[in-house]
Motif scaffolding. Structure first.
Motif, mmCIF file in Angstrom:
data_model
loop_
_atom_site.group_PDB
_atom_site.id
_atom_site.type_symbol
_atom_site.label_atom_id
_atom_site.label_comp_id
_atom_site.label_asym_id
_atom_site.label_seq_id
_atom_site.Cartn_x
_atom_site.Cartn_y
_atom_site.Cartn_z
ATOM 1 N N LEU A 143 -67.112 -46.411 -8.941
ATOM 2 C CA LEU A 143 -68.111 -46.524 -10.324
ATOM 3 C C LEU A 143 -69.008 -45.316 -10.180
ATOM 4 N N ARG A 144 -69.088 -44.440 -11.114
ATOM 5 C CA ARG A 144 -70.193 -43.550 -11.182
ATOM 6 C C ARG A 144 -70.986 -43.636 -12.415
ATOM 7 N N LEU A 145 -72.451 -43.667 -12.315
ATOM 8 C CA LEU A 145 -73.100 -43.962 -13.691
ATOM 9 C C LEU A 145 -73.801 -42.505 -13.758
ATOM 10 N N ILE A 146 -73.407 -41.965 -15.169
ATOM 11 C CA ILE A 146 -74.140 -40.477 -15.386
ATOM 12 C C ILE A 146 -75.154 -41.031 -16.388
ATOM 13 N N GLU A 147 -76.424 -40.207 -16.019
ATOM 14 C CA GLU A 147 -77.410 -40.685 -17.016
ATOM 15 C C GLU A 147 -77.498 -39.564 -17.593
ATOM 16 N N THR A 148 -78.033 -39.334 -19.123
ATOM 17 C CA THR A 148 -77.707 -38.244 -20.050
ATOM 18 C C THR A 148 -78.997 -38.142 -20.680
ATOM 19 N N ASP A 149 -79.221 -36.740 -21.211
ATOM 20 C CA ASP A 149 -80.252 -36.353 -22.225
ATOM 21 C C ASP A 149 -79.671 -36.436 -23.659
ATOM 22 N N PRO A 150 -79.881 -37.141 -24.481
ATOM 23 C CA PRO A 150 -79.180 -37.203 -25.832
ATOM 24 C C PRO A 150 -79.630 -36.076 -26.486
ATOM 25 N N ILE A 151 -78.557 -35.600 -27.348
ATOM 26 C CA ILE A 151 -79.010 -34.352 -27.896
ATOM 27 C C ILE A 151 -78.866 -34.495 -29.476
#
Length: 106
Positions: free
Chosen positions: A87-95
């Motif tokens: 499991l890899r959880l990727i945090e994002t910055d919504p565009i």
């Protein structure tokens, strides 16, 4: 501020059908019960059903943290623990986030 994460999972191929049933149940409950869950989408890579991606959107950090403590999420985590190889959880910055109202692609 919206919270969007992408989870990259690799599932034990021998348990993929059981995993799909559990995640479908968890997603349905989360969207139906939790007002702060804006959307949850689970997909697998074409030709590689064991490579699952979950795209999640929450109203804010509080909604995300609340989601992690719900009975349906904890049931999913417990019952799939032996199915998930990685499991890899990727945090994002919504565009830009947009969806047609009332659309459900089931």
């Amino acid at each position: 501020m919206r919270i969007v994460t992408i989870a990259e999972l690799e599932i034990d191929p021998d348990q993929i059908d059981s995993y799909k049933a559990l995640i479908a149940e968890e997603i349905e409950a989360s969207v139906r019960i939790e007002p702060g869950v804006l959307f949850l989408h689970a997909v697998s890579e074409k030709g590689a059903p064991e490579k699952v991606r979950v795209i999640e959107c929450y109203a804010d950090q509080t909604a995300y943290e609340a989601h992690l403590t719900t009975p349906h999420f904890l049931k999913y985590k417990t019952q799939t623990a032996n199915m998930v190889r990685s499991l890899r959880l990727i945090e994002t910055d919504p565009i830009a986030l947009s969806a047609k109202p009332g659309q459900n692609s089931n």
